[in-house]
Scaffold this active site. Structure first.
Site, PDB file in Angstrom:
ATOM      1  N   THR A  20      30.016   9.988  14.565  1.00  0.00           N
ATOM      2  CA  THR A  20      29.789  11.240  13.828  1.00  0.00           C
ATOM      3  C   THR A  20      31.146  11.681  13.304  1.00  0.00           C
ATOM      4  O   THR A  20      32.040  12.034  14.078  1.00  0.00           O
ATOM      5  CB  THR A  20      29.202  12.331  14.736  1.00  0.00           C
ATOM      6  N   LYS A  51      23.619  14.325   9.106  1.00  0.00           N
ATOM      7  CA  LYS A  51      23.914  14.621  10.523  1.00  0.00           C
ATOM      8  C   LYS A  51      24.420  16.064  10.660  1.00  0.00           C
ATOM      9  O   LYS A  51      24.117  16.758  11.636  1.00  0.00           O
ATOM     10  CB  LYS A  51      24.955  13.617  11.045  1.00  0.00           C
ATOM     11  N   LYS A  99      33.550  19.332  17.860  1.00  0.00           N
ATOM     12  CA  LYS A  99      34.034  18.449  16.787  1.00  0.00           C
ATOM     13  C   LYS A  99      33.028  18.466  15.626  1.00  0.00           C
ATOM     14  O   LYS A  99      33.409  18.648  14.462  1.00  0.00           O
ATOM     15  CB  LYS A  99      34.189  17.013  17.303  1.00  0.00           C
TER      16      LYS A  99
HETATM   17  P1  NAP Z   1      32.528   8.012  24.252  1.00  0.00           P
HETATM   18  O1  NAP Z   1      31.674   7.643  25.405  1.00  0.00           O
HETATM   19  O2  NAP Z   1      33.718   8.882  24.457  1.00  0.00           O
HETATM   20  O3  NAP Z   1      32.980   6.642  23.549  1.00  0.00           O
HETATM   21  C1  NAP Z   1      33.890   6.627  22.497  1.00  0.00           C
HETATM   22  C2  NAP Z   1      34.286   5.192  22.245  1.00  0.00           C
HETATM   23  O4  NAP Z   1      35.247   5.145  21.182  1.00  0.00           O
HETATM   24  C3  NAP Z   1      34.959   4.533  23.440  1.00  0.00           C
HETATM   25  O5  NAP Z   1      34.588   3.175  23.438  1.00  0.00           O
HETATM   26  C4  NAP Z   1      36.446   4.695  23.122  1.00  0.00           C
HETATM   27  O6  NAP Z   1      37.265   3.747  23.770  1.00  0.00           O
HETATM   28  C5  NAP Z   1      36.419   4.470  21.640  1.00  0.00           C
HETATM   29  N1  NAP Z   1      37.584   5.052  20.950  1.00  0.00           N
HETATM   30  C6  NAP Z   1      37.868   6.372  20.810  1.00  0.00           C
HETATM   31  N2  NAP Z   1      38.995   6.523  20.115  1.00  0.00           N
HETATM   32  C7  NAP Z   1      39.427   5.277  19.794  1.00  0.00           C
HETATM   33  C8  NAP Z   1      40.541   4.774  19.080  1.00  0.00           C
HETATM   34  N3  NAP Z   1      41.447   5.611  18.523  1.00  0.00           N
HETATM   35  N4  NAP Z   1      40.678   3.448  18.958  1.00  0.00           N
HETATM   36  C9  NAP Z   1      39.759   2.619  19.504  1.00  0.00           C
HETATM   37  N5  NAP Z   1      38.691   3.020  20.195  1.00  0.00           N
HETATM   38  C10 NAP Z   1      38.526   4.342  20.340  1.00  0.00           C
HETATM   39  O7  NAP Z   1      31.672   8.721  23.095  1.00  0.00           O
HETATM   40  P2  NAP Z   1      30.115   8.563  22.750  1.00  0.00           P
HETATM   41  O8  NAP Z   1      29.348   9.586  23.500  1.00  0.00           O
HETATM   42  O9  NAP Z   1      29.734   7.126  22.828  1.00  0.00           O
HETATM   43  O10 NAP Z   1      30.129   9.062  21.225  1.00  0.00           O
HETATM   44  C11 NAP Z   1      30.582   8.209  20.185  1.00  0.00           C
HETATM   45  C12 NAP Z   1      30.266   8.868  18.836  1.00  0.00           C
HETATM   46  O11 NAP Z   1      28.851   9.102  18.744  1.00  0.00           O
HETATM   47  C13 NAP Z   1      30.953  10.231  18.643  1.00  0.00           C
HETATM   48  O12 NAP Z   1      31.314  10.381  17.301  1.00  0.00           O
HETATM   49  C14 NAP Z   1      29.851  11.224  19.025  1.00  0.00           C
HETATM   50  O13 NAP Z   1      30.004  12.482  18.365  1.00  0.00           O
HETATM   51  C15 NAP Z   1      28.608  10.496  18.510  1.00  0.00           C
HETATM   52  N6  NAP Z   1      27.363  10.864  19.187  1.00  0.00           N
HETATM   53  C16 NAP Z   1      27.307  10.960  20.549  1.00  0.00           C
HETATM   54  C17 NAP Z   1      26.101  11.323  21.160  1.00  0.00           C
HETATM   55  C18 NAP Z   1      26.002  11.446  22.670  1.00  0.00           C
HETATM   56  O14 NAP Z   1      24.987  11.968  23.147  1.00  0.00           O
HETATM   57  N7  NAP Z   1      26.976  11.002  23.443  1.00  0.00           N
HETATM   58  C19 NAP Z   1      24.968  11.581  20.388  1.00  0.00           C
HETATM   59  C20 NAP Z   1      25.038  11.442  19.012  1.00  0.00           C
HETATM   60  C21 NAP Z   1      26.257  11.089  18.409  1.00  0.00           C
HETATM   61  P3  NAP Z   1      37.739   3.958  25.301  1.00  0.00           P
HETATM   62  O15 NAP Z   1      36.662   3.339  26.137  1.00  0.00           O
HETATM   63  O16 NAP Z   1      39.031   3.264  25.405  1.00  0.00           O
HETATM   64  O17 NAP Z   1      37.872   5.451  25.519  1.00  0.00           O
END
Ligand code: NAP
Length: 303
Positions: free
Chosen positions: A99, A174, A242
């Protein structure tokens, strides 16, 4: 059998990549910044390869998927020194499930086109549970012919996917989703706290009104844990702030007024100040006075 790379095995990316493997039977190369997660993913699935950089993972792929945190993270894994774009071959397609802003989607779409790559912005809705069940909703922006090639792969972890328009349109859709949810969660919080303070039988109230016009996904799926003040259910307040920041910036540009989303963003800032950045978004209810349940179980992390 397509060659696929996946960048970002977080809460969402880890299960999404798993569905792609299981239902698409594709060859999968994965990258995660914290390498142990990529190693664990390959071990858990008994196949696939993990790589040290996004470029390494992406170099032979027909499709490269990403699901990272925000605009800057996305720029890093695409355009950074070891970014995927430098290694992808002409004709390959990059599908981004982060997102992020519509601006970064347009910027990356243009950068991809310069290199002969396709790009689809494809943020998701449905949360951790939707990702684990392979039942996400995916809102896409990009070129129709590129989307047509990507859609069958996206549908391995989604119940619905739709092209909304040119680059950035997925992210704009979104934003609409998040604007609609923000006020709704605050309304539900106020309703539950009011019912508690009025001394009503809250389960009976919800059972009754959820059959009528007040029903919502949030009501059906979150009322019980909100009533118990438990907030360990996925989408975190930090992520929502965010997203609302992106919505408010876009609204300033396109002339929209978002009075409720602005207020709710301020309320989420208070939740963060109270230590709730990782609580789920239904934790708005913690800001409301609830004399009726003072002294009752209030540990937000309790299961
Ligand atoms: P998360 O668990 O924090 O995972 C984020 C991932 O991105 C991790 O694999 C992290 O690596 C990687 N990452 C972050 N910064 C990076 C960088 N600079 N370089 C390389 N890798 C990087 O987050 P998530 O919940 O999966 O969410 C991911 C996206 O989906 C976000 O944009 C969020 O807004 C969106 N989203 C989430 C949900 C939800 O319910 N969680 C629902 C809809 C949309 P590390 O493992 O090293 O930290």
């Amino acid at each position: 059998m397509a060659k696929v790379a996946w960048i970002g095995l977080g809460v969402m990316g880890y299960p999404m990549a798993g569905h792609l493997l299981a239902k698409g039977a594709h060859e999968l190369a994965v990258y995660n910044r914290t390498r142990a997660k990529a190693e664990a993913w390959v071990t858990a699935h008994g196949t696939g390869t993990h790589h040290a950089t996004p470029a390494d993972a992406a170099k032979n792929a027909d499709f490269v998927f990403a699901c990272v945190g925000n605009d800057d993270d996305l720029r890093q894994v695409t355009l950074g020194p070891d970014g995927a774009f430098s290694a992808m071959r002409r004709g390959a397609i990059f599908i981004d499930h982060t997102t992020a802003s519509a601006d970064v989607a347009r910027e990356l779409s243009a950068a991809a086109a310069e290199r002969g790559l396709g790009f689809i912005d494809a943020p998701v809705s449905g949360g951790q549970a939707g990702a684990e069940a392979g039942q996400l909703t995916v809102m896409c922006g990009g070129d129709p012919t590129v989307y047509r090639d990507a859609e069958p792969l996206i549908l391995t972890f989604a119940k619905a996917a739709r092209l909304m328009g040119p680059a950035g349109s997925g992210q704009l859709t979104k934003m609409v989703n998040q604007i609609a949810i923000a006020g709704l969660v605050q309304g539900l919080s106020e309703a539950i706290a009011f019912a508690e303070n009025a001394g009503l039988d809250v389960p009976a109230v919800i059972d009754t009104i959820s059959k009528g016009a007040a029903q919502s996904w949030q009501m059906v799926n979150r009322w019980e844990t909100m009533h118990a003040r438990r907030f360990d259910f996925g989408f975190a307040v930090d992520w929502m702030r965010k997203d609302l920041g992106i919505c408010l910036a876009e609204a300033r540009r396109n002339g929209s007024a978002l009075p409720i989303a602005t207020t709710v963003d301020g309320l989420y800032a208070e939740v963060q100040d109270n230590g709730g950045g990782r609580w789920d978004t239904s934790s708005l209810i913690t800001l409301l006075p609830s004399p009726a349940i003072q002294g009752a179980k209030r540990d937000p992390h309790a299961k």
